[in-house]
Scaffold this motif. Structure first.
Motif, mmCIF file in Angstrom:
data_model
loop_
_atom_site.group_PDB
_atom_site.id
_atom_site.type_symbol
_atom_site.label_atom_id
_atom_site.label_comp_id
_atom_site.label_asym_id
_atom_site.label_seq_id
_atom_site.Cartn_x
_atom_site.Cartn_y
_atom_site.Cartn_z
ATOM 1 N N LEU A 746 30.614 37.400 35.086
ATOM 2 C CA LEU A 746 30.288 38.531 35.949
ATOM 3 C C LEU A 746 31.414 39.545 35.917
ATOM 4 C CD1 LEU A 746 28.849 36.707 39.105
ATOM 5 C CD2 LEU A 746 27.601 37.610 37.151
ATOM 6 N N THR A 747 31.051 40.817 36.077
ATOM 7 C CA THR A 747 32.067 41.862 36.180
ATOM 8 C C THR A 747 32.642 41.865 37.586
ATOM 9 O OG1 THR A 747 30.463 43.536 36.855
ATOM 10 C CG2 THR A 747 30.804 43.227 34.481
ATOM 11 N N GLY A 748 33.732 42.590 37.735
ATOM 12 C CA GLY A 748 34.296 42.728 39.080
ATOM 13 C C GLY A 748 33.310 43.339 40.047
ATOM 14 N N PHE A 749 32.465 44.265 39.532
ATOM 15 C CA PHE A 749 31.450 44.892 40.370
ATOM 16 C C PHE A 749 30.423 43.862 40.835
ATOM 17 C CE2 PHE A 749 27.329 46.984 40.734
ATOM 18 C CZ PHE A 749 27.622 48.015 41.626
ATOM 19 N N GLN A 750 30.134 42.876 39.951
ATOM 20 C CA GLN A 750 29.130 41.870 40.294
ATOM 21 C C GLN A 750 29.696 40.712 41.109
ATOM 22 O OE1 GLN A 750 28.219 41.157 36.145
ATOM 23 N NE2 GLN A 750 26.158 42.045 36.374
ATOM 24 N N SER A 751 31.019 40.631 41.216
ATOM 25 C CA SER A 751 31.619 39.466 41.869
ATOM 26 C C SER A 751 31.349 39.413 43.362
ATOM 27 C CB SER A 751 33.127 39.465 41.616
ATOM 28 O OG SER A 751 33.727 40.591 42.263
ATOM 29 N N ASN A 752 31.127 40.575 43.999
ATOM 30 C CA ASN A 752 30.809 40.683 45.437
ATOM 31 C C ASN A 752 31.962 40.261 46.342
ATOM 32 O OD1 ASN A 752 28.340 41.503 44.614
ATOM 33 N ND2 ASN A 752 27.148 39.967 45.719
ATOM 34 N N GLY A 753 33.089 39.825 45.781
ATOM 35 C CA GLY A 753 34.204 39.434 46.634
ATOM 36 C C GLY A 753 35.320 38.819 45.813
ATOM 37 N N PRO A 754 36.431 38.516 46.450
ATOM 38 C CA PRO A 754 37.565 37.926 45.729
ATOM 39 C C PRO A 754 37.336 36.441 45.470
ATOM 40 C CG PRO A 754 38.102 38.217 48.037
ATOM 41 C CD PRO A 754 36.754 38.826 47.864
ATOM 42 N N GLY A 755 38.187 35.880 44.581
ATOM 43 C CA GLY A 755 38.150 34.450 44.297
ATOM 44 C C GLY A 755 36.957 34.026 43.482
ATOM 45 N N LEU A 756 36.565 34.818 42.482
ATOM 46 C CA LEU A 756 35.381 34.503 41.673
ATOM 47 C C LEU A 756 35.658 33.286 40.788
ATOM 48 C CD1 LEU A 756 32.519 35.242 40.689
ATOM 49 C CD2 LEU A 756 33.622 36.707 38.961
#
Length: 1211
Positions: A746-756
């Protein structure tokens, strides 16, 4: 017109056209009262007497400015020139006695200097008289008055106190001026008072208030009067108004403040302007409307002024009389007032008397027809004297508005005046009667050329003068008389008209004027031209700013006319700009800007006509960027974005593109988010968590995208658990027993939050066991080891972050790593179809032993030796051939085999990891085939009538040889060959001596080997019987292998290609060409050959066949390949160059013999390629070759040998 009604045909009007045809026209003009006016052409008037005619006079009512001189105009003409005199107030005005009065020389105009004098002394009624020997003309009565601007009378104005809501009138009552002053109201700082539906100024200057409001409370209502002649302004004393608001305001119904009562009357003179006024009071302020009882208002002449309180009708006529009703309406009711309008009329002309020029003994009539209301009185004067007081004239009879002059005589010329008057004014007209006797004159210039356009009217003028009035006759081309009938019209003034001119109407026209005093003729010419037409009109253009726009305007015109092309923009001249380039038939606008928009018109003018066409240029450009981006309706996952669209630049916006920037994860990168229709200026945006958004908008029209708008303010969304899992999840083994699980992160945009992170789960498919799992951070793959070989696994990858897990992941099937197959195919069986192809069969291996994905089977085979060879003689370097059969196949075809050979074959299983063990070797044999060409063919010991041939066996026997076939024939010339001789030899014979050959002849030899399958390819050689050396060039049939160089020495023949055959003798010790016996022998041989060729030619034309051909047709062997594709005959020699083979030979284009073995790709067969096979299964690709073009052309030759050609061969 300024002279008289007389015997004339005058007045050249606008030119119109004349037609073809030809009819004599005779114009007879009546000598009684139908005489025409004569133009004052100096050439006509020279020597002609003329009574006076007033040409200029001052208006009847003359108001002068006392600061300037008084100028009273009076101009007249006549022959001789008239003298002038004046009357003032009915008495003679002696101009010479007053030093302040000047009479202009040669004129009757008075100039009165009133400086330092009382201007009032010169007020009065003036009349001018113009006199010569033939009569007296008089002017109108001119009333002279001084302009006046009197002061306002002293008056004391009381302050006005009025209750709010009631009506009010502020009187102006300006002093009477000459002319009347212009009235307006202002305050004490010279600002005009505002007028509206409630407050209005009446026609008399008073200020009316329909109802009073508190804002009307002021002390500076001032009425001003401006006097136009003196340009002075006078003001009335200010009026003070106090508005009381003590009592409650009471609404009231409308009522009329002016005019008063239910009805009123109004009189207006015909031709004047009618102004009707109704001003009403009431609260609320009434609305006004007008209508005419029993009729409609004249829309073209009517207008409403002063907020519809004034009705104005210009140019009043009798039909405008009647009752006009004005209505005032508010919500409490309606009030009506009727104005009865009557229309009177000062005298006006119906038919004014006209000047008469009569011949002696003619009769003329003067009419003075006028109208008016009341009916005018008509008085006649002669030379300024009432007709009843003038000397009695028996030829004159007066009847009301008519004077009849009968049988006039020379010397009776005079000026008659008609005066028509009523209470509203008068009319005065002068008309002279001149008695003349003149022969005809043609006033139209001679040889005038009239030019008109086809299908337009034409007028050919013949203006004449004479007394009596001349009769006019027209001729075409001096021969054909013209009558007044279609297409011709002959007018009373003598003008010849052609309604629709055509080219055949061109030519010479003659008009003849005749009266009893003489005859006069004149010639004119008519040229009918082709019309000017725009063939290609400019078309509507849409151009982008900065590009070029081209308007075409192609025109056709008469070649004798000089055209002028003019371009206009919006009806005016083109801008003075070098970007505008005008060519003969186009307009080019370079580097178009928005200022260039408009309508462009091309006008093609000639001296006779014009044509024009217009087109519009619209300049388009990318739209301006949207502005004022605003975010509203903000939620966790959505926001509404609004903006203001920019200028579209003449191209409607098709859509808006919304982009966003993620300042947290990808700052500086703008990503397309969504699009909305060009008619919208708002978008509802769906957002993702944990993103720092900034938005911008681009507009798109037909030209392209605008620049991006300024970014919106930043909008941050809160973190949340992932909304999606990684994509492209795969499971694949790279080594035996491992499983590599990979995914797209997932991209950072798709991560929805920290700690992916990613939770990876797997388990063996179809086995009841729990999921194994492992969490991966900052990665996109996981390697799982220690698994069985090539086993299916269920795989899932789930995203998670600090705020929770993503949705349940989908299951993906993957396989652990493969290993090499461990089994070999069994039951290998080969079926031979023919000498070059075979079919192989095998038993498939078990799926479990494949240990991976079955890719197919690889068949390996290699030629061990020929069956006629021993193992020691075999070629141990034979190349191994491989064919791959994909999928779960159990059989396949083996191409490219060599005949009469021993092969070995084995098979391996193939998976993604590689190949398994080989099967047991299997041998098979191929049957015999046709052999290759002999390895060499040498020519030995050539003499005058014999030579020896020696050859070697084929390199590729392809079977057991059974013998050789030799074919040879003499070459007659470059295009023909002699009869073919065929000889067969056993396999052990490799040499032959040919006797009884013709001397000095070139022979062509073809040698082939044979097996039980037939004859092989030919080896070709050429040799001559007279040369010490021979030239040979081996050639083989198409598709055969190369030829070995000869192992024995040969004597090659050197031949030139052009011409192919020379009678050249190799060098010898004795030059026999100079011996007499040799010359005699050659002549005898030539004669004999000529006779033989003639016989052959005759036999050939009768359809005869060569014996060799007959023999071959009688003993054809079906196993032997024919030498010719169609009938197997050897054919005639038809080469034009040395290297060309005999007809029927199969020689490759490169002149070499091909190898016997196949060189086709075996992979094409294993993978289903496009290889082809014969009906018996043999592979035909290796034997297919192309004929040489020249060989093909040689085969087409079928002519019999020519005796001439035969003789040429010995030259």
């Amino acid at each position: 017109m300024d002279l008289a009604v007389l015997h004339l045909n005058a007045g050249e009007n606008t030119m119109r056209s004349v037609g073809s045809g030809a009819v004599l026209l005779v114009i007879l003009v009546s000598h009684v009262a139908s005489a025409l006016e004569v133009p004052l052409d100096p050439k006509v008037l020279e020597g002609l007497p003329q009574p006076p005619t007033i040409t200029l006079q001052s208006p009847k009512d003359y108001i002068f400015d006392p600061r300037e001189n008084i100028v009273i105009h009076c101009e007249a003409k006549g022959k001789p020139h008239p003298s002038f005199s004046w009357t003032r107030n009915g008495s003679h005005f002696d101009v010479e006695q007053d030093s302040k009065v000047l009479l202009k020389p040669g004129s009757g105009t008075l100039v009165i200097d009133i400086s330092g004098e009382k201007a009032e002394a010169y007020e009065g009624t003036y009349q001018c008289t113009a006199h010569n020997d033939h009569g007296t003309a008089v002017s109108n009565n001119i009333v002279i008055r001084q302009s006046r601007s009197p002061l306002w009378s002293k008056e004391r104005l009381e302050a006005i106190t009025v209750q709010m809501g009631v009506s009010m009138v502020l009187p102006c009552r300006p002093p009477a001026g000459l002319p009347p002053p212009v009235i307006f109201w202002m305050d004490n700082i010279f600002q005009k008072l505002p007028l509206d539906n409630r407050v209005s100024q009446a026609l008399n200057g008073d200020l009316y208030f329909s109802n009073v409001l508190p804002e009307d409370n002021r002390n500076d209502y001032i009425c001003y009067a401006r006097f136009p002649y003196t340009q002075t302004i006078q003001q009335k004393q200010p009026i003070s108004v106090t508005v009381l608001q003590t009592n409650p305001t009471v609404e009231c119904r409308p009522g009329f403040m002016t005019p008063l009562g239910a009805t009123s009357t109004k009189m207006v003179l015909r031709g004047d302007t009618l102004e009707l006024e109704c001003i009403a009071e009431g609260l609320p302020t009434p609305e006004m409307s007008w209508q005419k009882d029993g009729g409609e208002l004249p829309s073209s002449r009517v207008s409403f002024l002063n907020y519809k309180k004034t009705l104005k009708i210009v140019d009043v006529g009798e039909a405008d009389a009647g009752d006009y009703t004005c209505a005032a309406t508010n919500r409490l009711g309606t009030a009506h007032h009727v104005i009865k309008v009557t229309v009177k009329a000062a005298p006006f002309w119906i038919s004014a008397p006209r000047n008469l020029i009569l011949a002696p003994n003619e009769t003329g009539i003067l009419t003075c027809r006028v109208s008016g209301d009341p009916k005018p009185d008509i008085s006649w004067f002669v030379n300024g004297v009432p007709i009843e007081n003038a000397p009695e004239d028996p030829t004159r009879k007066v009847d009301a508005d008519t004077v009849v002059l009968s049988r006039v005589q020379s010397g009776s010329s005079a000026v008659y005046q008609c005066n028509a008057s009523n209470e509203f004014g008068y009319l005065l007209a002068n008309a002279f009667v001149s008695v003349l006797a003149e022969p005809p004159r043609v006033l139209t210039p001679p040889n005038r050329v009239y030019q008109v356009i086809t299908n337009s009217p034409a007028l050919l003028h013949c203006a004449t003068f004479g007394s009596p009035i001349p009769t006019i006759t027209w001729f075409k081309d001096s021969l054909i008389s013209i009558k007044s009938e279609d297409p011709y019209v002959i007018h009373e003034n003598g003008t010849l008209e052609i309604n629709v001119a055509q080219s055949q109407n061109s030519g010479k026209y003659t008009c003849i004027a005749t009266n009893n005093l003489g005859v006069k003729e004149n010639h004119v010419f008519l040229e009918v031209k082709e019309p000017t037409r725009i063939l290609k009109q400019p078309e509507y253009k849409v151009a982008q700013r900065g590009t070029s726009a081209v308007f075409e305007c192609k025109v056709k015109h008469d070649p004798s006319l000089v055209p002028t092309m003019t371009w206009l923009k919006n009806g005016g001249e083109l801008p003075d700009d070098e970007r505008f380039e005008v060519d003969t038939d186009s307009l080019v606008i370079k580097d178009v800007t928005e200022e260039d928009e408009g309508t462009y018109t091309c006008i093609m003018n000639t001296t006779l006509d014009r044509d024009s066409a217009s087109a519009t240029l619209t300049v388009v450009e990318k739209p301006d960027p949207p502005t004022d981006l605003e975010l509203t309706d903000q939620t966790e996952r959505s926001v509404q974005l609004t903006w203001f669209p920019g200028d579209e630049h003449n191209s409607p916006t098709q859509k808006f593109l919304i982009q966003y920037e993620d300042l947290l994860h990808r700052p500086g990168v703008w990503v397309n988010m969504t699009e909305v229709a060009g008619t919208s200026a708002t978008a509802q945006l769906e957002l993702s968590p944990y993103v720092y958004y900034s938005f911008r908008v681009l507009a798109k029209n037909q030209v392209g995208y605008s620049r991006a708008s300024q970014p919106s303010r930043q909008y941050r969304t809160n973190p949340a658990a992932p909304d999606e899992n990684p994509s492209d999840v795969q499971g694949k083994g790279t080594e035996p027993g491992n499983l590599v699980i990979s995914w797209t992160s997932l991209t950072g945009f798709q991560s929805n939050g920290p700690g992916l992170e990613y939770k990876v789960l797997w388990r063996q498919r179809h086995v009841d066991q729990d999921w194994s799992s492992k969490t991966v951070a900052n990665g996109s793959h996981l390697v799982v080891s220690g698994l069985p070989v090539y086993v299916p696994y269920e795989i899932k990858v789930q995203a998670l972050n600090d705020y929770g897990n993503g949705p349940e992941a989908e299951v993906v099937i993957g396989y652990s790593g493969e290993d090499l197959p461990r089994s070999a195919p069994d039951g290998v069986l080969v079926t031979v179809h023919n000498s070059t192809t075979a079919q192989v069969h095998w038993e498939p291996v078990s799926p479990h032993s494949v240990r991976g994905k079955l890719k197919g089977y690889k068949v390996y085979y290699r030629r061990q030796r020929g069956l006629h060879e021993t193992e020691e003689e075999a070629d141990q370097e034979s190349e191994e051939q491989v064919v791959t059969f994909s999928g779960n196949r159990t059989e396949g075809r083996l191409p490219g085999l060599q005949p009469y050979s021993l092969y070995i074959i084995f098979i391996r299983v193939l998976n993604s990891k590689g190949e398994g063990p080989q099967s047991q070797d299997k041998q098979f044999e191929t049957p015999e085939g046709v052999p290759g060409p002999p390895s060499f063919l040498n020519v030995l010991n050539p003499s005058l009538d014999s030579l020896t041939l020696e050859w070697g066996p084929p390199l590729h026997k392809n079977g057991r040889l059974i013998g050789y076939t030799l074919q040879y024939q003499p070459v007659v010339n470059t295009t023909e060959a002699g009869p073919v001789t065929v000889m067969d030899f056993p396999v052990n014979e490799t040499t032959v001596t040919l006797d009884n050959l013709n001397s000095s002849v070139l022979y062509k030899f073809h040698l082939s080997a044979k097996t039980v399958k037939g004859a092989g390819a030919n080896l070709t050689k050429e040799a001559s019987t007279i040369m010490e050396s021979t030239h040979s060039r081996p050639t083989v049939g198409t598709g055969k292998g190369p030829t070995e160089p000869p192992s024995h020495p040969t004597s090659p023949v050197t031949r030139s290609a052009h011409p192919p055959l020379h009678k050249a003798v190799a060098s010898r010790h004795v030059d026999i060409a100079t011996q007499g016996w040799f010359i005699g022998l050659m002549c005898a041989i030539a004669l004999l050959i000529l006779v033989l060729l003639i016989v052959c030619f005759i036999k050939r034309n009768k359809g005869g066949k060569y014996p060799v051909k007959e023999k071959e047709e009688a003993h054809q062997d079906p196993e032997i390949q024919p030498m010719k594709e169609d009938d197997g005959t050897f054919g005639e020699y038809s080469d034009t160059e040395d290297h060309k083979p005999l007809k029927g030979s199969r020689t490759p284009s490169n002149g070499t013999v091909r190898r016997d073995e196949s060189d086709d790709s075996l992979v094409d067969y294993g993978e289903g390629g496009d290889g082809q096979f014969n009906e018996d299964g043999s592979f035909i690709g290796q034997y297919s070759g192309k004929k040489e073009k020249d060989t093909h052309e040689g085969n087409e030759s079928s002519e019999a040998p020519s005796p001439v050609n035969a003789m040429n061969s010995f030259v």
